[in-house]
Design a protein around this motif. Structure first.
Motif, PDB file in Angstrom:
ATOM      1  N   THR A   8      32.981  47.232  -8.716  1.00 37.28           N
ATOM      2  CA  THR A   8      32.496  45.948  -9.245  1.00 37.28           C
ATOM      3  C   THR A   8      30.972  45.878  -9.187  1.00 37.28           C
ATOM      4  O   THR A   8      30.327  45.447 -10.149  1.00 37.28           O
ATOM      5  CB  THR A   8      33.141  44.772  -8.477  1.00 37.28           C
TER       6      THR A   8
ATOM      7  N   GLU B  15      39.625  46.267 -11.730  1.00 38.82           N
ATOM      8  CA  GLU B  15      40.959  46.083 -11.136  1.00 38.82           C
ATOM      9  C   GLU B  15      42.036  46.731 -12.018  1.00 38.82           C
ATOM     10  O   GLU B  15      43.065  47.186 -11.518  1.00 38.82           O
ATOM     11  CB  GLU B  15      41.252  44.589 -10.958  1.00 38.82           C
TER      12      GLU B  15
ATOM     13  N   ARG C 149      33.147  36.812  -6.482  1.00 41.97           N
ATOM     14  CA  ARG C 149      33.228  38.008  -5.650  1.00 41.97           C
ATOM     15  C   ARG C 149      34.204  37.787  -4.489  1.00 41.97           C
ATOM     16  O   ARG C 149      34.238  36.717  -3.884  1.00 41.97           O
ATOM     17  CB  ARG C 149      31.838  38.399  -5.128  1.00 41.97           C
ATOM     18  N   GLY C 150      34.993  38.821  -4.239  1.00 38.51           N
ATOM     19  CA  GLY C 150      36.017  38.696  -3.196  1.00 38.51           C
ATOM     20  C   GLY C 150      37.271  37.984  -3.677  1.00 38.51           C
ATOM     21  O   GLY C 150      38.164  37.669  -2.883  1.00 38.51           O
TER      22      GLY C 150
ATOM     23  N   SER D  23      39.975  38.771  -5.155  1.00 38.25           N
ATOM     24  CA  SER D  23      41.343  39.310  -5.068  1.00 38.25           C
ATOM     25  C   SER D  23      42.120  38.666  -3.916  1.00 38.25           C
ATOM     26  O   SER D  23      43.359  38.563  -3.975  1.00 38.25           O
ATOM     27  CB  SER D  23      41.320  40.826  -4.861  1.00 38.25           C
TER      28      SER D  23
HETATM   29  N1  ASP Z   1      36.479  43.583  -6.973  1.00 38.34           N
HETATM   30  C1  ASP Z   1      36.013  42.227  -6.763  1.00 38.34           C
HETATM   31  C2  ASP Z   1      34.751  42.207  -5.932  1.00 38.34           C
HETATM   32  O1  ASP Z   1      34.246  43.246  -5.576  1.00 38.34           O
HETATM   33  C3  ASP Z   1      37.103  41.364  -6.145  1.00 38.34           C
HETATM   34  C4  ASP Z   1      37.508  41.722  -4.735  1.00 38.34           C
HETATM   35  O2  ASP Z   1      37.211  42.818  -4.245  1.00 38.34           O
HETATM   36  O3  ASP Z   1      38.155  40.899  -4.097  1.00 38.34           O
HETATM   37  O4  ASP Z   1      34.233  41.145  -5.677  1.00 38.34           O
END
Ligand code: ASP
Ligand code: ADP
Ligand code: MG
Length: 410
Positions: free
Chosen positions: A47, A76, A152-153, A155
Motif C-alpha cells: 500500500t 488486497e 490506512r489500517g 482491513s
Molecule cells: N493495506 C492497507 C494499509 O496498509 C490496509 C491494512 O493493512 O489494514 O493501510
C-alpha cells in the motif's frame, strides 16, 4: 460448528512463503465443520508503494480521489487471489471476493470510506458450498458502484464489520505482535501485554496512535458486540481480547496504555480577530473538506488589539489541504501569519481509571519534565491526557511516561 473470521495483516502475508504459512495455519486450526472467512491486507508494504507511485507521478493532488482508491484497492486483490489459490492447492475449496462482492457498502469519502452496511449473502452462499471465503480487506463499494478504501489500517475494520454482519462466533486479528501492549513494544522494550482490554480503552488508545487496531474497527466491535482477539501470526500465544468488560482480575492499573502518534502536524494562525463566528468559519471549512481536527487551543485575548492566536493539529496527509484552506480564510481575515510544523508528535496516557484520580496529569507532565521534553499543547478527554511535543523526542517521552505509570517490577 463455528463461524470464524480471521484477519491477517500485511506483514503476515508479505511473501509467498508467508501466504503458504497462513493457509496452513488456517487449515490446522479449522475443525471440519467450521465455516471460515479470511480477511487479508495487501502484501508487506504494497500500500505504501502504491501511494508513492501516485505521488511520484502526480504529486499531492492524488489525495482523496476515486482513482486513488482504484489504485490502492489492487494491493488486497493480489493477496486474496494468491491465498485462495494456495487453499485450493492444499485441497481446500476456497474463493476470493472483493469488498464489493462481499457486500461491503460504503459512503462516498474516497480513501477515508466508512462502512454503511454489509449484505453478506454471497459470503454466506459460498460458505454453505463448503468454501473458505477470502475477502479483500480495506475496501468496499459506494452507491455509484465505485471502489472505496477505508483509511490506512482499514482491513481491521473490514474483518470486525464482517464478523458482526455474519454474527460470527469469533473474530481473530492476526498480526506481527502477540497482542495489545501497554505501549508500542517496538518503542518501549518493557511494555506489558494485556490479557484483555475494554472497547472503550482500546478505542481511545487506537484513536491516539496505537496502530495495532484501526479505531473504526474497535467502534464496530463495540457496536456489534463482537469480541476481538488480537494475536500473533507467528506464534500460538494467547494474545489479547478486546471486549465490553474485564472478566479476569488483573492488577488494577489506573493507566492502561501509553500511546504515541507521529502522523500529526500543527497549524498556528496568528492574529485572528477576536469576534463571534471566527472559529466556526475555520473549523466549518475544514469539516466540509472532511479534515479531522484534533487538539485545539485558542490563546487568551490580547485586550489592546482584540486579537487571538489559534493552534490546532491535523493528520499529516491532511496538512496541504488544511493549510490551503486556512490561508484563504486567513487572507480574508487579515491575520498576521500562519505557521505549520510537521515535526511534532502526540504522546498520550489512556485509562478509564483516571476518572476520579486527580494527579494523573501532574504525574505525566512530571515524567516529561524529568526527561527534558517540552510540552507545546495539552488536551484531555475523560479517559486520556495528550501532549504535543517535538517529534524527535517521542521515544524518550513515551518511555518516560511508561516508566512512571508502569514502574519496572523488581
Ligand atoms: N493495506 C492497507 C494499509 O496498509 C490496509 C491494512 O493493512 O489494514 O493501510
Ligand atoms: P498489520 O499489518 O498486521 O495490520 P500493523 O502494523 O497495522 O499490523 O499493527 C501492528 C503494529 O502495531 C505492531 O507491529 C506494533 O509496532 C504497533 N503497535 C502500536 N501500538 C501498539 C500496542 N499498544 N500494542 C501492540 N502493538 C502496537
Ligand atoms: Mg494494521
Amino acid at each position: 460448528m463455528a463461524l470464524i473470521v480471521k484477519k491477517f495483516g500485511g506483514s503476515s502475508v508479505a511473501t509467498p512463503e508467508k501466504i503458504m504459512a497462513v493457509a496452513q495455519r488456517v487449515l490446522r486450526e479449522k475443525a471440519p465443520e467450521d465455516k471460515v472467512v479470511v480477511v487479508v491486507s495487501a502484501m508487506g508494504d504494497t500500500t505504501d508503494d502504491l501511494v508513492n507511485l501516485a505521488k511520484d507521478l502526480v504529486g499531492q493532488p492524488y489525495q482523496y480521489t476515486r482513482e486513488m482508491d482504484m489504485l490502492l484497492s489492487t494491493g488486497e486483490q493480489i493477496t486474496i487471489a494468491l491465498l485462495a489459490m494456495t487453499f485450493n492447492k492444499l485441497g481446500q475449496p476456497a474463493i476470493s471476493l472483493t469488498g464489493a462482492q462481499a457486500g461491503i457498502n460504503t459512503n462516498k469519502a474516497y480513501t477515508k470510506g466508512k462502512i454503511l452496511g454489509i449484505k453478506p449473502k454471497r459470503v454466506l452462499d459460498e460458505l454453505a458450498k463448503g468454501n473458505i471465503v477470502v475477502v479483500a480487506g480495506f475496501q468496499g463499494v459506494n452507491a455509484d458502484g465505485d471502489i472505496l478504501t477505508l483509511g490506512r489500517g482499514g482491513s481491521d475494520t473490514s474483518a470486525v464489520a464482517l464478523a458482526g454482519a455474519l454474527k460470527a462466533d469469533a473474530c481473530e486479528i492476526f498480526t506481527d505482535v502477540d497482542g495489545v501492549y501497554s505501549a508500542d513494544p517496538r518503542v518501549v522494550k518493557d511494555a506489558r501485554r494485556m490479557k484483555e482490554i475494554t472497547y472503550t480503552e482500546m478505542l481511545e488508545m487506537a484513536r491516539l496512535g496505537a496502530g495495532v487496531m484501526q479505531p473504526r474497527s474497535v467502534e464496530m466491535g463495540k457496536h456489534y458486540g463482537v469480541p476481538i482477539h488480537v494475536r500473533s501470526t507467528f506464534t500460538c500465544d494467547s494474545g489479547t481480547f478486546i471486549r465490553e468488560e474485564y472478566t479476569v482480575e488483573e492488577k488494577e492499573f489506573i493507566i492502561r496504555g501509553v500511546t504515541h502518534d507521529t502522523n500529526v502536524a500543527k497549524i498556528a494562525i496568528l492574529g485572528l480577530p477576536d469576534r463571534p463566528g471566527v472559529a466556526y468559519k475555520i473549523f466549518a471549512a475544514l469539516a466540509k473538506s472532511n479534515i479531522d481536527v484534533d487538539m485545539i487551543v485558542q490563546s487568551i485575548r490580547n485586550t489592546d488589539k482584540n486579537i487571538i492566536d489559534m493552534v490546532f493539529t491535523v493528520a499529516q496527509p491532511d496538512l496541504p489541504q488544511a493549510k490551503a484552506l486556512v490561508e484563504e480564510l486567513g487572507n480574508e481575515m487579515h491575520v498576521f501569519g500562519i505557521l505549520v510544523d510537521y515535526n511534532v508528535a502526540k504522546v498520550s496516557a489512556v485509562g478509564a481509571g483516571m476518572l476520579g484520580h486527580p494527579g494523573i496529569a501532574a504525574n505525566m507532565f512530571g515524567a516529561l519534565s524529568d526527561a527534558g521534553v517540552n510540552i507545546e499543547v495539552i488536551s484531555t478527554s475523560e479517559i486520556s491526557i495528550s501532549c504535543l511535543i517535538q517529534a524527535d523526542k517521542v521515544k524518550e517521552a513515551v518511555n518516560a511516561i511508561h516508566t512512571r505509570f508502569f514502574p519496572r517490577e523488581s
